[in-house]
Design an enzyme around this catalytic site. Structure first.
Site, short mmCIF file in Angstrom:
data_model
loop_
_atom_site.label_atom_id
_atom_site.label_comp_id
_atom_site.label_asym_id
_atom_site.label_seq_id
_atom_site.Cartn_x
_atom_site.Cartn_y
_atom_site.Cartn_z
N GLY A 11 -12.71 4.13 -15.86
CA GLY A 11 -11.29 3.79 -15.97
C GLY A 11 -11.12 2.50 -16.76
N ALA A 12 -11.94 2.35 -17.80
CA ALA A 12 -11.99 1.07 -18.53
C ALA A 12 -10.76 0.79 -19.38
CB ALA A 12 -13.24 1.06 -19.42
N GLY A 14 -7.72 1.36 -18.14
CA GLY A 14 -6.60 1.28 -17.19
C GLY A 14 -6.16 -0.15 -16.90
N LEU A 16 -6.30 -2.08 -14.16
CA LEU A 16 -7.18 -3.01 -13.46
C LEU A 16 -8.19 -3.64 -14.43
CD1 LEU A 16 -8.06 -4.08 -10.60
CD2 LEU A 16 -9.87 -2.38 -10.77
N LYS A 149 -9.37 -0.40 -3.85
CA LYS A 149 -8.33 0.17 -3.02
C LYS A 149 -7.36 0.96 -3.90
CE LYS A 149 -4.71 -2.14 -2.79
NZ LYS A 149 -4.11 -2.21 -4.14
N HIS A 179 -9.22 -7.74 -3.30
CA HIS A 179 -9.37 -9.00 -4.05
C HIS A 179 -8.70 -10.19 -3.35
CE1 HIS A 179 -5.36 -8.00 -5.66
NE2 HIS A 179 -5.26 -9.24 -6.10
N GLU A 217 6.89 -10.10 -4.56
CA GLU A 217 6.70 -10.09 -6.01
C GLU A 217 8.04 -9.87 -6.68
OE1 GLU A 217 2.45 -8.24 -7.00
OE2 GLU A 217 3.75 -6.85 -5.95
N HIS A 241 -4.23 -6.07 1.78
CA HIS A 241 -4.03 -7.51 1.64
C HIS A 241 -3.34 -8.12 2.88
CE1 HIS A 241 -5.18 -6.36 -2.27
NE2 HIS A 241 -4.00 -6.24 -2.84
N LYS A 331 8.54 -5.47 -3.56
CA LYS A 331 8.68 -5.60 -5.02
C LYS A 331 10.13 -5.93 -5.31
CE LYS A 331 4.58 -3.54 -6.16
NZ LYS A 331 3.50 -4.26 -6.84
C1 BG6 Z 1 -2.67 -5.06 -5.99
C2 BG6 Z 1 -1.50 -4.13 -5.83
O1 BG6 Z 1 -3.70 -4.75 -5.08
O2 BG6 Z 1 -2.25 -6.39 -5.74
C3 BG6 Z 1 -0.36 -4.53 -6.73
O3 BG6 Z 1 -1.93 -2.82 -6.17
C4 BG6 Z 1 0.00 -5.99 -6.53
O4 BG6 Z 1 0.80 -3.72 -6.51
C5 BG6 Z 1 -1.26 -6.84 -6.64
O5 BG6 Z 1 0.92 -6.36 -7.55
C6 BG6 Z 1 -0.99 -8.30 -6.31
O6 BG6 Z 1 -2.15 -9.03 -6.60
P1 BG6 Z 1 -2.05 -10.55 -7.04
O7 BG6 Z 1 -3.45 -11.03 -7.09
O8 BG6 Z 1 -1.36 -10.56 -8.36
O9 BG6 Z 1 -1.23 -11.22 -5.98
#
Ligand code: BG6
Length: 491
Positions: A11-12, A14, A16, A149, A179, A217, A241, A331
């Site tokens: 998925g290089a 994409g 992420l 995830k 992350h 966000e 998260h 969001k």
């Molecule tokens: C991702 C979600 O795991 O985390 C996204 O899929 C979200 O929808 C993102 O925007 C937020 O990560 P960060 O590091 O920008 O706060």
């Protein structure tokens, strides 16, 4: 960091890879934190030559610097469909060449950065082509599998995925990424709570009134409609998260900072989150969708996918029993902010009552991002002002604070730099163990069940997803959720 590695990014092309992985890899390269021999192979459907792919990554990183040109020499591209053997066979040839060049078996990392519906096909082919077995296809277990995830869609699919992984890899080879665990401010929670002895005695229901966590966000689905519409914010950020943020607040001190002790402490905290039974979902969980969501690209016109969720939950441990946690994620919120607030019981002493205690008392706020730092709100005496002030005692609230940029000149390494560095060195501390995931899915799946019961019932018209406008803190029901308990959202 001396061991050579080759990282295959499925998925290089994409999101992420573009927004997180390549920027982090290039940054590590510039900091000289990659080994002398490293290779990155992008694997995806579209057709690119190695050079075209290098140019694409350069454009995405907005650089054509000589340093990038050096880095790019280590980047390659292999075209293939995830469900066709052909691409994997070409990959084997390429990997073998790297081994020959270095004269040894190079550690192989397979990074699944694709939408999750491709995981099965990729895992099947890693197994059937013996790529999963590493160098020499059969002679070594020197491989690692990195998986992003969402890890499943609910408890059952997460367990199924885990079973599949366990058939192919040993636990020590599997890196399940969240992350948020790699963020400096999240890691600092351990130091803050357990290296400062003054907090432990007050970190309990005896002193804490409630906890708030906000994950907001400003952006909407930002071009990721296809992915997001099938997932929703509950699965996208709450299952992972938010659960990890709750764990940083609620966990007990790990026995040590060794991998399994830290993971044990996290897993216990997540396991202690009390389920919200499907029948209570309507009163304890608010789901919202921003107005205009249906007009987003690749979103179904009648979608009921939530872009906002707020809930009241409890962590059933001796320390936190009876302390409500109010958490919300959304969001198109008024601002970008991820923060945790520990709101202490208002104890403005009886002696001060006649002078007026401020409505709010002590609040400890941990700003995960942006403006990373920690603030403690305290009550203070207003200085006497002879020109305007009345004699006597007047109270107000003030902030005592620490922020990363003042103290450390910046917020520290990007989460993905930390995540990648730990993958290279094999440190799994900041990666999910399957029991953590299982507990969080158990909790989330009950909510999903509650929603689907409502959706399929005559109550749906009354209880259906609530709308909110861009720039609002979710639907009004989210405010009511906390206000009916006599509390308020902070921020
Ligand atoms: C991702 C979600 O795991 O985390 C996204 O899929 C979200 O929808 C993102 O925007 C937020 O990560 P960060 O590091 O920008 O706060």
């Amino acid at each position: 960091m001396n061991s050579p590695f080759v990282m295959v990014i499925f998925g290089a092309t994409g999101d992420l890879a573009r927004h997180k992985l390549f920027p982090a890899l290039f940054s590590l390269y510039k900091q000289k934190r990659l080994p002398e021999n490293f290779y990155i192979i992008g694997f995806a459907r579209r057709v690119f030559s190695d050079d075209d792919f290098r140019s694409l990554i350069g454009e995405q990183l907005k650089t054509d610097s000589p340093e990038y040109a050096e880095f790019a020499k280590n980047v390659y591209y292999e075209q293939g469909l995830f469900d066709e053997k052909n691409g994997y066979e070409k990959l084997i040839e390429r990997l073998n060449k790297f081994d020959e060049k270095v004269g040894a078996c190079i550690m192989r990392l397979f990074y699944l950065a694709t939408p999750p519906d491709n995981y099965d096909a990729i895992l099947d082919h890693l197994l059937s082509t013996k790529l999963s077995e590493g160098c020499g296809q059969g002679s070594s277990k020197w491989t690692k599998l990195v998986i992003e995830k969402p890890f499943g869609k609910d408890l059952e699919t997460a367990q199924e995925l885990d079973r599949r992984l366990a058939e192919i890899f040993e636990e020590k080879q599997i890196f399940r990424v969240d992350h948020y665990l790699g963020k400096e401010t999240v890691q600092n929670m351990l130091a803050f709570r357990f290296a400062n002895g003054i907090f432990d005695p007050i970190w309990s229901s005896k002193y804490i009134d409630h906890v708030q966590i906000t994950f907001a966000e400003k952006k909407g689905v930002a071009g990721r409609g296809k992915f997001f519409d099938g997932v929703g914010i509950l699965r996208d950020v709450a299952q992972n998260h938010l659960m990890q943020l709750i764990a940083t607040v609620a966990m007990e001190q790990p026995k040590s900072f060794m991998k399994e002790d830290v993971r044990d402490a996290r897993a216990k905290a997540i396991h202690a989150i009390k389920y919200i039974e499907p029948s209570d979902v309507s009163s304890r969980v608010v789901r919202g969708q921003y107005a205009g969501y249906h007009d987003e690209k690749d979103v179904m016109k009648d979608s009921t996918t939530e872009t906002f969720v707020a809930m009241k939950l409890e962590v059933d441990t001796p320390r936190f029993s009876g302390v409500p946690f109010y958490v919300r994620a959304g969001k198109h919120m008024p601002k970008d902010t991820v923060e945790i607030s520990i709101v202490f019981i208002q104890t403005c002493h009886i002696l001060f009552k006649e002078y007026g205690c401020p409505e709010e008392g002590n609040v400890l706020t941990i700003r995960i991002q942006p403006d990373e730092g920690i603030t403690l709100r305290m009550i203070a005496k207003k200085p006497f002002d002879s020109a305007h002030g009345k004699p006597g005692l007047a109270l107000t609230t003030v902030n005592m604070g620490f922020n990363y940029s003042d103290e450390f000149g910046g917020k520290g390494a990007d989460a993905y730099e930390k995540i990648l560095t730990d993958i290279f060195s094999g440190d799994q501390t900041l990666f999910n163990r399957s029991d953590e995931l299982e507990s969080s899915w158990e909790f989330i799946t009950k909510i999903l069940k509650g929603w689907s019961e409502v959706q399929n019932s005559s109550r749906f018209n009354r209880e259906k997803i609530k709308n909110y406008n861009e720039g609002e803190w979710g639907p009004k029901e989210a405010t009511e959720l906390i206000e009916k308990d006599g509390r308020k959202w902070i921020g």
